[in-house]
Design an enzyme around this catalytic site. Structure first.
Site, short mmCIF file in Angstrom:
data_model
loop_
_atom_site.label_atom_id
_atom_site.label_comp_id
_atom_site.label_asym_id
_atom_site.label_seq_id
_atom_site.Cartn_x
_atom_site.Cartn_y
_atom_site.Cartn_z
CG HIS A 96 -1.84 -1.18 1.28
ND1 HIS A 96 -3.10 -1.16 0.74
CD2 HIS A 96 -1.66 -2.43 1.78
CE1 HIS A 96 -3.68 -2.35 0.92
NE2 HIS A 96 -2.81 -3.13 1.55
CG LEU A 97 3.23 2.11 -3.04
CD1 LEU A 97 3.81 2.36 -4.42
CD2 LEU A 97 4.34 1.90 -2.02
CG HIS A 213 -9.11 -8.12 1.96
ND1 HIS A 213 -8.15 -7.45 2.69
CD2 HIS A 213 -10.18 -8.25 2.79
CE1 HIS A 213 -8.62 -7.19 3.90
NE2 HIS A 213 -9.84 -7.67 3.98
CG ASP A 339 -1.35 -6.35 3.94
OD1 ASP A 339 -1.60 -5.37 3.22
OD2 ASP A 339 -2.15 -6.78 4.80
#
Length: 460
Positions: A96-97, A213, A339
């Protein structure tokens, strides 16, 4: 100029910046040279060719041109990798950026720097940004920004539904055409089974995996940690294994019907391992990943109400951890991913009840994997390279160029020193996020050099 203009609010500036990166022909500016780089004396571990031994590697421009036991050619730069593993550059399928929209937590630049620090040469960013990455414009924004500013390769996954609201499919075909190598609703599940099935059909036609997910949101019921007695004694709601397993079973069944490639993200339960095992026996195209925090820590490690232990899925029981480790050992579980989920300090420095879900992992993953799985004999060094590079490359359709140290491949390489012992120090992270329960943990194994397209982008 725009940022300083008094007539523009921060929100307007953010939107202008988003459009700028999306439409501008931005490329990383590099001077093309015929420089040669020679890596000598390292232990090459290559799952593609099954090489495991002492080799030299000659790189010209961005390609590996020669792998031999002794290369005598001269080169402008020589790296002595004595005592180190030389592996294909690590590939993280799950990061996650936070860019666009939450750049106070992370940006493409800081996340990519953290990745290089951790030995990763390619990462796949999840689409739960603000705005959600649900169209080709947003895909283009991340890819162009990464080409301009990131030291590594950053790929952007597309959302499954518009705004991740679970009501209407996003334009999957156009995002794939723009370069999205996968689709995902990560952060939540697509609870509408018919909509999920339609997305899988389109993904199968486009030839990209569906990154799932698995979380039955109705069963979560305000849970913040694994559903066990210790959590209940603290007055906190638990998250049962069924929350994950129910959706995992549903998605496997839909993958079997549609022919889609289903990839299960951040598996945390013994049930998930068994579900993947049975799916593979039935020749359903399923792959699965496990994160270091899930194959190392258990709910018993939560000895105080610390928000750094709050993650989704939560830390599980010892039985779950053992099943995940056995699944990795026996190649039921294909990938080790992080993650990587950075948050600002004020979002984690609070009770588990109120803290944000998430843990950073780009800069600790290789050392934790080596310490907890390779040093203990659960995995071989070859399996580590398979699960952190070779298999992820195959899943993303990159195996023609990446995930291998062989002649003709892109020179994405990590040099890893397995003898280095130290304590994890979150204050040394390149990531903006410092949210980890591994701070102060003793580990063995350190990234010495990360090489991308034949250029060292991190040297420890």
């Amino acid at each position: 100029f725009l940022a300083k203009s008094a007539s523009l609010s921060r929100a307007i500036y953010g939107k202008i910046k988003l459009v700028y990166y999306a439409i501008s022909p931005i490329m990383r500016i590099c001077e093309v040279t015929d420089m040669k780089l020679l890596i000598k004396n390292g232990r090459v571990i290559d799952p593609d060719t099954r090489k495991d031994g002492r080799y030299d590697i000659l790189i010209e421009e961005d390609k590996i041109v020669k792998v031999d036991q002794e290369i005598k050619e001269e080169a402008e730069e020589v790296i002595d990798a004595e005592g180190c593993y030389v592996m294909p550059g690590l590939i993280d399928l799950h990061v996650h950026l936070r860019d666009p929209g939450q750049t106070y937590k992370e940006t493409v630049e800081t996340g990519a720097a953290a990745a290089a620090h951790g030995g990763f040469t390619t990462v796949l960013a999840m689409p739960n940004t603000k705005p959600v990455t649900d169209d080709r414009l947003n895909i283009r924004y991340v890819h162009n920004k990464a080409k301009a500013m990131a030291p590594i390769h950053v790929l952007q996954a597309g959302a499954i539904t518009k705004g991740q609201k679970g009501k209407e499919l996003a334009d999957i075909e156009s995002m794939v055409a723009e370069g999205a190598p996968a689709i995902s609703e990560d952060g939540k599940s697509v609870m509408d089974s018919l909509l999920c099935k339609e997305a899988m059909k389109i993904a199968a036609e486009c030839g990209v995996p569906v990154m799932a997910h698995c979380e039955d949101i109705d069963l979560v019921d305000g849970g913040v940690a694994n559903d066990d007695e210790s959590i209940r004694k603290q007055g906190l709601r638990g998250i049962s294994n069924a929350v994950e397993d129910i959706i995992a079973v549903r998605d496997v069944m839909l993958a079997g019907e549609t022919g889609a490639h289903l990839h299960l993200c951040h598996c945390s339960t013994y049930g998930s391992v068994e579900i993947v095992k049975q799916a593979k026996k039935q020749d359903i195209h399923v792959t699965a990943e496990v994160c270091p925090h899930h194959f190392i820590m258990t709910t018993d490690d939560i000895t105080e109400d610390d928000g750094n232990f709050k993650m989704n899925p939560p830390l599980r029981s010892k039985a779950d951890v053992e099943a995940l480790r056995e699944g990795l050992k026996n190649n039921i579980m294909d990938v080790i991913a992080t993650d990587h989920a950075p948050h600002a300090e004020q979002e984690k420095d609070k009770s588990m009840k109120d803290a944000a879900f998430g843990i950073v992992g780009l800069e600790t993953s290789a050392a934790l994997t080596y310490t907890e799985l390779v040093e203990t004999g659960v995995l071989t060094p070859m399996q580590m390279a398979e699960k952190m590079s070779y298999n992820p490359a195959k899943i993303l359709g990159l195996s023609e160029e990446k995930g291998s140290i062989s002649e003709g491949k892109i020179a994405d390489i990590v040099i890893f020193d397995p003898s280095k012992e130290y304590e994890i120090d979150k204050h040394t992270f390149f990531s903006k996020g410092k949210n980890t329960p591994f701070h102060g943990r003793k580990v063995k194994g350190e990234v010495r050099c990360t090489i991308v397209d034949g250029v060292p982008v991190y040297e420890g």
